[in-house]
Design a protein around this motif. Structure first.
Motif, mmCIF file in Angstrom:
data_model
loop_
_atom_site.group_PDB
_atom_site.id
_atom_site.type_symbol
_atom_site.label_atom_id
_atom_site.label_comp_id
_atom_site.label_asym_id
_atom_site.label_seq_id
_atom_site.Cartn_x
_atom_site.Cartn_y
_atom_site.Cartn_z
ATOM 1 N N ASP A 111 0.885 -1.172 0.000
ATOM 2 C CA ASP A 111 0.000 0.000 0.000
ATOM 3 C C ASP A 111 0.914 1.211 0.000
ATOM 4 O O ASP A 111 1.495 1.574 1.027
ATOM 5 C CB ASP A 111 -0.913 -0.010 1.221
ATOM 6 N N CYS B 22 -1.015 5.562 2.496
ATOM 7 C CA CYS B 22 -2.091 5.431 3.476
ATOM 8 C C CYS B 22 -1.808 6.363 4.650
ATOM 9 O O CYS B 22 -0.690 6.849 4.816
ATOM 10 C CB CYS B 22 -2.247 3.991 3.954
ATOM 11 N N SER C 139 -5.673 4.680 -6.941
ATOM 12 C CA SER C 139 -6.420 4.349 -5.721
ATOM 13 C C SER C 139 -7.753 3.698 -6.073
ATOM 14 O O SER C 139 -8.048 3.420 -7.244
ATOM 15 C CB SER C 139 -6.678 5.627 -4.918
ATOM 16 N N GLY C 140 -8.589 3.518 -5.063
ATOM 17 C CA GLY C 140 -9.897 2.920 -5.257
ATOM 18 C C GLY C 140 -10.832 3.718 -6.131
ATOM 19 O O GLY C 140 -11.877 3.192 -6.566
ATOM 20 N N THR D 283 -4.281 2.776 -1.192
ATOM 21 C CA THR D 283 -5.643 2.953 -0.684
ATOM 22 C C THR D 283 -5.977 4.416 -0.418
ATOM 23 O O THR D 283 -7.121 4.818 -0.556
ATOM 24 C CB THR D 283 -5.862 2.187 0.637
ATOM 25 N N SER E 73 -6.113 5.260 2.462
ATOM 26 C CA SER E 73 -6.972 5.023 3.630
ATOM 27 C C SER E 73 -6.674 6.055 4.724
ATOM 28 O O SER E 73 -5.533 6.503 4.853
ATOM 29 C CB SER E 73 -6.734 3.609 4.173
ATOM 30 N N ASN F 146 -12.015 3.174 4.712
ATOM 31 C CA ASN F 146 -11.029 2.449 3.921
ATOM 32 C C ASN F 146 -9.934 1.897 4.827
ATOM 33 O O ASN F 146 -9.535 2.528 5.807
ATOM 34 C CB ASN F 146 -10.431 3.378 2.873
ATOM 35 N N TYR G 75 -7.690 -3.187 1.659
ATOM 36 C CA TYR G 75 -8.470 -3.010 0.445
ATOM 37 C C TYR G 75 -7.613 -2.669 -0.768
ATOM 38 O O TYR G 75 -8.132 -2.586 -1.890
ATOM 39 C CB TYR G 75 -9.552 -1.946 0.638
ATOM 40 N N VAL G 76 -6.319 -2.492 -0.582
ATOM 41 C CA VAL G 76 -5.453 -2.319 -1.749
ATOM 42 C C VAL G 76 -5.482 -3.582 -2.601
ATOM 43 O O VAL G 76 -5.250 -3.545 -3.810
ATOM 44 C CB VAL G 76 -4.008 -1.929 -1.341
#
Length: 261
Positions: free
Chosen positions: A4, A7, A175-176, A202, A204, A217, A221-222
C-alpha cells in the motif's frame, strides 16, 4: 506481495476494540505486507510516527498537504523532520485548485519548498495534484524535481499529464477511485499506462473501493484495487503485485533499504 504505497494509518477510523495492529494483520492476510504512511502536516508528524512505532513493515513520509497552508512555509522544520530514519519521501505536497484555488500562490510556494527539500535530502516526492495540471508540471520542471522523482498519488488527471510526469521520472499511483461508477475516463487512462510505472494505494481511511464503498477504507483493500487494475489491464493479480511492488522499491529506494527488500 502487495504494497500500500499511500495510506494514513494514524487516521484510520477503527471500531471500539479494534487496533492498528489488527488492521495491519488483516492486510497481511490478504498479501499486503508493506505500507507507506504519508504525512499531511508537520504538527501531526510526531503523532503519526508514534502511531506506527514498532511496526517495522511501515515506512513514512514528511510533508504538508496543499490544502493545509498554515505550516507550508516552515522550510527548516520540514528539512529537520525529514531526517528521521524512517522517512523515505517528501510529501504529500502539490497543488489543489479544485478545493482551494484562492490559495494557489501559497500552494505554489510550498510546493517549490518541498521540492527543494527533497533535492537537499535526496528523497522522492509524493505529489497531490487536482485541477492544476499546467502549474504542477511547470513547477516540477522549474525546480528540477526529475533529480529525485517520485509519484503522482491518487491519480485522476488525463493521460497527457501522466505521460509528461513519467517523462520526468515519476510513477503514477492508482487508488480505489478507479473502481467508482463514474470513473470511466480514469479507467481508460489506467489501461494506457505502462505497467512499469504503476503503483497501487488505498489513501486510507479515504476513498474505499468497490465493493467496500461507504465503509472506512483500510490498507487491506489495496488488494481490491490491485485486482480491479489487473483485470483492466489483462494481467494476473500475481503479475500486477510483483510489478507494482518492484516499482515501489524503485520509486522509494529508502523503503527498500529500510525493509531490507
Amino acid at each position: 506481495m502487495l504494497v500500500d504505497s499511500h495510506c494514513h494509518l494514524e487516521r484510520l477510523k477503527l471500531a471500539e476494540g479494534d487496533s492498528l495492529a489488527a488492521a495491519l494483520d488483516r492486510a497481511q492476510q490478504r498479501g499486503i505486507e508493506r505500507f507507506l504512511c504519508v504525512c499531511v502536516t508537520l504538527d501531526s508528524f510526531g503523532d503519526m510516527m508514534g502511531a506506527i512505532d514498532g511496526f517495522e513493515q511501515v515506512a513514512a513520509s514528511c510533508g504538508v498537504h496543499p490544502l493545509d497552508q498554515k505550516e507550508a512555509q516552515e522550510l527548516d522544520r520540514l528539512y529537520d523532520l525529514a531526517g528521521h530514519p524512517r522517512v523515505v519521501a517528501i510529501g504529500e505536497t502539490g497543488l489543489d485548485y479544485f478545493y482551494a484555488p484562492e490559495t494557489a500562490a501559497l500552494q505554489q510556494q510550498s510546493f517549490r519548498h518541498h521540492i527543494q527539500v527533497a533535492r537537499q535530502r535526496g528523497l522522492p516526492l509524493i505529489i497531490h495534484t487536482r485541477d492544476a495540471k499546467e502549474d504542477t508540471l511547470a513547477i516540477l520542471r522549474e525546480e528540477k524535481a526529475a533529480e529525485v522523482g517520485g509519484v503522482l498519488h491518487c491519480f485522476t488527471e488525463d493521460l497527457d499529464m501522466a505521460q509528461q510526469a513519467m517523462a520526468l521520472g515519476f510513477y503514477i499511483s492508482i487508488s480505489g477511485i478507479v473502481t467508482f461508477r463514474n470513473a470511466d475516463a480514469l479507467r481508460e487512462v489506467v489501461k494506457a499506462l505502462p505497467l512499469d510505472r504503476l503503483l497501487v494505494e488505498t489513501d486510507s481511511p479515504y476513498l474505499a473501493p468497490v465493493p467496500h464503498r461507504g465503509k472506512s477504507n483500510e490498507p487491506q483493500y489495496v488488494y481490491d484495487v490491485a485486482q480491479f487494475i489487473a483485470e483492466l489491464k489483462g494481467v494476473s493479480l500475481e503479475e500486477l503485485a510483483q510489478v507494482t511492488t518492484a516499482n515501489f522499491y524503485r520509486c522509494f529506494p529508502g523503503a527498500k533499504a529500510l525493509f531490507g527488500a
